[in-house]
Motif scaffolding. Structure first.
Motif, PDB file in Angstrom:
ATOM      1  N   ALA A  54       0.839  -1.208   0.000  1.00 56.04           N
ATOM      2  CA  ALA A  54       0.000   0.000   0.000  1.00 56.04           C
ATOM      3  C   ALA A  54       0.870   1.252   0.000  1.00 56.04           C
ATOM      4  CB  ALA A  54      -0.935  -0.004   1.201  1.00 56.04           C
ATOM      5  N   ALA A  55       1.941   1.246   0.804  1.00 57.28           N
ATOM      6  CA  ALA A  55       2.842   2.402   0.845  1.00 57.28           C
ATOM      7  C   ALA A  55       3.525   2.584  -0.504  1.00 57.28           C
ATOM      8  CB  ALA A  55       3.869   2.237   1.962  1.00 57.28           C
ATOM      9  N   GLY A  56       3.962   1.484  -1.110  1.00 57.04           N
ATOM     10  CA  GLY A  56       4.603   1.559  -2.425  1.00 57.04           C
ATOM     11  C   GLY A  56       3.658   2.090  -3.486  1.00 57.04           C
TER      12      GLY A  56
ATOM     13  N   ARG B 297       2.735   7.740   8.909  1.00 55.45           N
ATOM     14  CA  ARG B 297       4.089   8.186   9.298  1.00 55.45           C
ATOM     15  C   ARG B 297       5.106   7.661   8.305  1.00 55.45           C
ATOM     16  NH1 ARG B 297       2.298   6.528  14.623  1.00 55.45           N
ATOM     17  NH2 ARG B 297       3.139   4.524  14.076  1.00 55.45           N
ATOM     18  N   THR B 298       5.046   6.368   8.045  1.00 54.13           N
ATOM     19  CA  THR B 298       5.980   5.735   7.120  1.00 54.13           C
ATOM     20  C   THR B 298       5.814   6.310   5.722  1.00 54.13           C
ATOM     21  OG1 THR B 298       5.830   3.717   8.414  1.00 54.13           O
ATOM     22  CG2 THR B 298       6.732   3.508   6.197  1.00 54.13           C
TER      23      THR B 298
ATOM     24  N   VAL C  15       7.673   9.583   1.216  1.00 50.92           N
ATOM     25  CA  VAL C  15       7.397  10.572   0.172  1.00 50.92           C
ATOM     26  C   VAL C  15       8.395  11.718   0.253  1.00 50.92           C
ATOM     27  CG1 VAL C  15       5.724  12.308  -0.616  1.00 50.92           C
ATOM     28  CG2 VAL C  15       4.968   9.978  -0.129  1.00 50.92           C
ATOM     29  N   VAL C  16       8.709  12.176   1.463  1.00 51.44           N
ATOM     30  CA  VAL C  16       9.686  13.271   1.601  1.00 51.44           C
ATOM     31  C   VAL C  16      11.041  12.827   1.057  1.00 51.44           C
ATOM     32  CG1 VAL C  16      10.993  14.690   3.237  1.00 51.44           C
ATOM     33  CG2 VAL C  16       8.525  14.449   3.505  1.00 51.44           C
TER      34      VAL C  16
ATOM     35  N   LEU D 171       8.422  14.759  11.431  1.00 53.15           N
ATOM     36  CA  LEU D 171       8.602  13.703  10.431  1.00 53.15           C
ATOM     37  C   LEU D 171       9.531  14.145   9.299  1.00 53.15           C
ATOM     38  CD1 LEU D 171       5.009  12.172  10.181  1.00 53.15           C
ATOM     39  CD2 LEU D 171       7.013  11.233  11.350  1.00 53.15           C
ATOM     40  N   VAL D 172       9.495  15.420   8.955  1.00 53.30           N
ATOM     41  CA  VAL D 172      10.447  15.945   7.967  1.00 53.30           C
ATOM     42  C   VAL D 172      11.867  15.789   8.515  1.00 53.30           C
ATOM     43  CG1 VAL D 172      11.316  18.056   6.876  1.00 53.30           C
ATOM     44  CG2 VAL D 172       8.875  17.540   6.802  1.00 53.30           C
TER      45      VAL D 172
END
Length: 172
Positions: free
Chosen positions: A5-7, A39-40, A45-46, A155-156
């Protein structure tokens, strides 16, 4: 499944921009009992988009605004529709958790929403008690945005640290 899902979400962000991230954070903000690994996803993405100021600002803005919109939607639904989330089996709210959240609200007032939005485990835990209080919606949204901004900024920082370690290790 979470990695897939994150990918997929990172691929969608790369293709369609931060609008996808905004929508993911709207869902995250509107859901009680977080099921999305935001969070992940945010950190990934950053790192994928880049950690320069011009790259980070749109990502941070999309996440903060998305979370604020999602939390505000839930706030309004609970307040206006008088939805009892504790009565819904799929929503992980119990009487003890609601009492604890109301205690935070009684003790700290409206700023407690900002504090809980900074804490990963407690994010969004005061939405329901705040909606049942006499707190104006605009005040709730302002405190929600303040907490989400601090959370996103942290998180950045994590993303910058990960990228720096990757550069030192020769991965980038």
């Amino acid at each position: 499944m979470i990695d897939a899902a994150a990918g997929l979400t990172i691929d969608l962000v790369a293709r369609y921009g931060v609008v996808v991230l905004f929508l993911v954070f709207v869902l995250e903000g509107a859901l009680v009992g977080k099921v999305i690994p935001t969070r992940t996803l945010f950190v990934a993405v950053v790192v994928a988009m880049g950690t320069s100021l011009l790259d980070v600002v749109p990502v941070l803005a999309a996440a903060v605004l998305g979370a604020t919109v999602g939390q505000s939607i839930l706030f309004v639904l609970v307040r206006r529709r008088e939805i009892d989330l504790a009565a819904i089996d799929r929503v992980p709210i119990d009487a003890e958790g609601l009492d604890r959240a109301e205690g935070w609200l009684d003790r700290w007032g409206s700023p407690a929403i900002a504090v809980t939005n900074v804490l990963p485990v407690a994010r969004g835990s005061l939405i329901v008690p705040m909606a049942m209080s006499d707190t104006p919606a605009y005040r709730f949204s302002a405190w929600s945005m303040a907490g989400s901004t601090v959370y996103g900024g942290a998180l950045v920082g994590v993303a910058i640290g990960i990228e720096s370690l990757a550069v030192l290790a020769g991965l980038f």
